[in-house]
Design a protein around this motif. Structure first.
Motif: not given
Length: 372
Positions: A19-35
């Motif tokens: 759950x933690x790993x999916x949360x981090x990856x989801x959050x980064x893709x959704x809110x910080x797409x610059x990387x």
């Protein structure tokens, strides 16, 4: 930046580290797409993270690495990371591979908890030795350490001597299914499937000694002037026998329910229908079930002494997990005082906003960019 992640757990583990790993990856893709975010995993055959773009998943390249996937994650992945021009690698589950520094790759490791150090009697000696080696080695070699709670940060300093300046406390949120309010009739329908009617206290978590459910049953037995039931939801272990014995000794068979097969899609209904959520675990790294309860608008009774006061904040009351009388006193307040429950519910909804994906993604990217 091209950022790689140890994403094995995201694709292999249904709960916990997954759950933690999916949360981090989801959050980064959704809110910080610059990387650019690349997920490294030995395999992906459980359909747990289908929403992650397949073009950003990386597997072991050679025959030997595919066959010896544990060693790939431990060391030989570094060669692949360098060949794919990874700037920074984030180990999401307590470990990072060898050789990153020599390869010129910056690194971050998330440490979730040191429960095996705090409660060693609950772990086999060989497991403790393996965990200690992995965790200590990762903390020594990583450029930065993410602790999922201030409790974990304090443990890393006290037990492993990690420099406080190297540690960044970054929280996490729960599965988004717990953030969607269900219609009242849907909650009633799902609860009825499990035989739940009337007011109840809910506890969700593996039925194991550390979670302390038998003491919750003892505290529940002391309550006066109420018509509540206690619903314990979780995967059974050998500790279930102790819980059942306690229920039988206290003649609570008609007031305590034990449920082992509640599906994740049904859990939000139970959380939202519950009048109180109780989680008096002796030790935790963060306490995701409490966050799930706060999102559901359900007031919490949690244990003092680890990180649960961080997770619950003003959304709950707290008790000594070893003192049945103290647990019962606090539970009595929640069971009898509707105004208190409503006040805690409102405060909890406000408190839990700090765990939102947008906020956490921003903190992570700020950390990554500081290591350039």
């Amino acid at each position: 930046m091209r950022i790689g992640f140890d994403a094995k757990r995201a694709f292999a583990n249904k709960t916990g580290l997954g759950n933690y790993s999916r949360f981090v990856l989801d959050a980064l893709m959704a809110h910080q797409p610059g990387h650019e975010y690349l997920a490294y995993t030995p395999k992906n055959n459980r359909n747990l993270f289908d929403e992650f773009p397949s073009g950003s998943i990386r597997y072991p390249k050679g025959f030997i690495d595919r066959k010896l996937s544990a060693y790939w994650r431990y060391a030989s992945i570094t060669r692949q990371l360098r060949g794919e021009n990874i700037d920074l690698y984030h180990g999401l589950s307590n470990e990072i591979p060898q050789g990153l520094q020599r390869a010129g790759i910056r690194s971050v490791v998330t440490i979730h908890d040191l429960i095996f150090e705090r409660l060693p009697h609950l772990f086999k000696p060989v497991d403790r030795a393996i965990y200690r080696h992995k965790f200590q080695s990762a903390c020594q070699r990583a450029d930065s350490v993410v602790a999922v709670s201030d409790q974990t940060r304090r443990d890393l300093i006290a037990l492993y001597g990690v420099d406080d300046s190297k540690i960044k406390v970054i929280y996490q949120d729960c599965n988004p299914v717990f953030q969607k309010q269900l219609a009242p009739e849907e909650r009633v329908r799902i609860c009825a499937e499990y035989g739940i009617t009337g007011p109840f206290v809910l506890c969700v978590g593996t039925l194991e000694e550390r979670k302390n459910q038998h003491r919750l049953v003892e505290a529940f037995a002391r309550l006066k002037n109420h018509d509540f039931k206690l619903v314990l939801v979780g995967k059974p272990t050998a500790y279930l026998t102790k819980i059942k014995e306690t229920v039988h000794q206290l003649k609570l068979e008609d007031r305590v329910m034990l449920l082992h097969n509640v599906s994740t899609p049904h859990l939000p209904a139970l959380y939202q229908a519950a009048d109180v959520f109780a989680y008096i675990s002796i030790y935790e790294g963060f306490g995701i079930p409490i966050v799930e309860a706060l999102h559901s608008g359900t007031p919490v009774l949690a244990a003092k002494g680890s990180c649960l006061e961080e997770a619950g904040g003003p959304g709950g009351l707290y008790a000594d997990p070893y003192q049945t009388e103290n647990i019962s006193e606090q539970l009595q307040k929640l069971v009898t005082d509707v105004h208190l429950r409503n006040t805690l519910s409102e405060a909890g909804r406000e408190h839990v906003k700090q765990f939102a994906g947008q906020h956490i993604a921003g903190q992570l990217v700020q950390l990554y960019e500081s290591l350039r």
